[in-house]
Motif scaffolding. Sequence first.
Motif, PDB file in Angstrom:
ATOM      1  N   LEU A 123      -4.875   7.261   0.854  1.00 47.03           N
ATOM      2  CA  LEU A 123      -4.942   5.873   1.313  1.00 47.03           C
ATOM      3  C   LEU A 123      -5.987   5.084   0.530  1.00 47.03           C
ATOM      4  CD1 LEU A 123      -4.141   3.613   3.240  1.00 47.03           C
ATOM      5  CD2 LEU A 123      -5.765   4.534   4.904  1.00 47.03           C
TER       6      LEU A 123
ATOM      7  N   TYR B  88       3.350  11.433   1.413  1.00 53.86           N
ATOM      8  CA  TYR B  88       2.372  10.523   2.023  1.00 53.86           C
ATOM      9  C   TYR B  88       2.966   9.146   2.301  1.00 53.86           C
ATOM     10  CZ  TYR B  88      -0.810  14.227   0.682  1.00 53.86           C
ATOM     11  OH  TYR B  88      -1.418  15.443   0.546  1.00 53.86           O
TER      12      TYR B  88
ATOM     13  N   THR C  11      -8.010   1.833   7.161  1.00 55.04           N
ATOM     14  CA  THR C  11      -7.974   3.253   7.478  1.00 55.04           C
ATOM     15  C   THR C  11      -6.584   3.583   7.999  1.00 55.04           C
ATOM     16  OG1 THR C  11      -8.648   2.979   9.790  1.00 55.04           O
ATOM     17  CG2 THR C  11     -10.416   3.158   8.137  1.00 55.04           C
ATOM     18  N   ALA C  12      -6.336   4.852   8.257  1.00 54.94           N
ATOM     19  CA  ALA C  12      -5.036   5.238   8.812  1.00 54.94           C
ATOM     20  C   ALA C  12      -4.792   4.553  10.150  1.00 54.94           C
ATOM     21  CB  ALA C  12      -4.968   6.763   8.971  1.00 54.94           C
TER      22      ALA C  12
ATOM     23  N   SER D 243      -6.603  10.443   4.001  1.00 50.73           N
ATOM     24  CA  SER D 243      -7.662   9.483   3.715  1.00 50.73           C
ATOM     25  C   SER D 243      -7.832   9.283   2.215  1.00 50.73           C
ATOM     26  CB  SER D 243      -8.981   9.950   4.337  1.00 50.73           C
ATOM     27  OG  SER D 243      -8.855  10.084   5.739  1.00 50.73           O
TER      28      SER D 243
ATOM     29  N   ILE E 218       0.839  -1.211   0.000  1.00 50.26           N
ATOM     30  CA  ILE E 218       0.000   0.000   0.000  1.00 50.26           C
ATOM     31  C   ILE E 218       0.867   1.252   0.000  1.00 50.26           C
ATOM     32  CG2 ILE E 218      -1.657   1.339   1.349  1.00 50.26           C
ATOM     33  CD1 ILE E 218      -2.817  -1.335   2.330  1.00 50.26           C
ATOM     34  N   ILE E 219       1.850   1.294   0.886  1.00 46.67           N
ATOM     35  CA  ILE E 219       2.687   2.486   1.018  1.00 46.67           C
ATOM     36  C   ILE E 219       3.481   2.757  -0.256  1.00 46.67           C
ATOM     37  CG2 ILE E 219       4.650   3.460   2.273  1.00 46.67           C
ATOM     38  CD1 ILE E 219       3.601   1.935   4.761  1.00 46.67           C
TER      39      ILE E 219
ATOM     40  N   LYS F 119      -3.384   9.140  13.684  1.00 42.76           N
ATOM     41  CA  LYS F 119      -3.331  10.068  12.552  1.00 42.76           C
ATOM     42  C   LYS F 119      -3.153  11.508  13.020  1.00 42.76           C
ATOM     43  CE  LYS F 119      -7.201  10.522  10.424  1.00 42.76           C
ATOM     44  NZ  LYS F 119      -8.361  10.182   9.564  1.00 42.76           N
TER      45      LYS F 119
ATOM     46  N   PHE G 111       2.788   7.392   6.096  1.00 39.21           N
ATOM     47  CA  PHE G 111       2.244   6.084   6.449  1.00 39.21           C
ATOM     48  C   PHE G 111       3.326   5.122   6.939  1.00 39.21           C
ATOM     49  CE2 PHE G 111      -1.458   7.682   4.229  1.00 39.21           C
ATOM     50  CZ  PHE G 111      -2.488   7.150   4.992  1.00 39.21           C
TER      51      PHE G 111
END
Length: 318
Positions: free
Chosen positions: A251, A123, A265-266, A248, A115-116, A137, A127
């Motif tokens: 992500l 960003y 979610t974060a 958000s 994901i990162i 967050k 994360f």
Amino acid sequence: MAKSPFLESIRLILRTKHYSIQTEKSYLVWIKRFILFNNKRHPKDMGEQEVSLFLTHLAVERRVTSSTQNLALCAIVFMYKHAFNRELTLLDDTVRAKPPKRVPTVLSKEEATLIIDKMKSPYDLMFRLLFGSGMRKAELLRLRIKDIDFAAHSIYVFRGKGRKDRITVLPRSVVDDVKHQIEKVKQVHDKDLADGEGKTSLPSGLARKYPYAITDFKWQYLFPASVRCKHPTDGYYCRHHLHWTALSKVLRAAVREVGIMKHVTAHTFRHSFATQLLLNGVDIRTVQELLGHSDLKTTQIYTHVIGQHSSGVNSPVD
């Protein structure tokens, strides 16, 4: 539209006690709803009976979650305690919303990395810090340059949830990226100073105590906003931190691109930080301290997440 003098008096109390802007907004909304529910009667003429009926209405008719009902209760209790010097005692017949027993969603290290890696700067760094330090967050967004200790590989979290301070770990793998981010913040700050600006957003009490801090580089946010804005309480123009909605949005796009079917979610990265530490054999009380939990029971929820893996239980099908 004319503002309510009573609600403005509550706002002043909240600001005097240095509550966050988000808490201020939430409390005022619920106090207003409480007043409207009771046909605009003044709170000084009401008490436990009206509060209990309102909370029951939220649970039974509105079917709100337990956290929403608790937020409404906290707002009303704050109002009576600080505006009228009254302590409320809920009636026995008050219906309380039942909190669901949820197991937090967590990501494996591989899933978190996938994901990162789909994110652009800054960003991806943000994360990585969430996953590598267990910050919330809001705590990440409020980080200032001075809060990073490279020598001790530590991050100082000031006024976290419950207005508590703590220290958590700075991942060694992100040190160079954090230093590069600080250099970019320095460039932005120098340009702001050249434009006759350079102010950061500070709580009102802190701004009065340390007037020099408003333009001091070490007080600048690690992840500043792209534009300057007006300070919500003091009125000067400053550079606040990035807005949480930006995180958000980024992500959601990354999770969609990777194709992970979990609800991410974060806060999922904070859950994942805790479970990864426990899986690596870190003592649960150390994890509790890093997360900033007051009660060990809150941290123990993660043992339920990893229990089936750490105990070696296999499915009968396998």
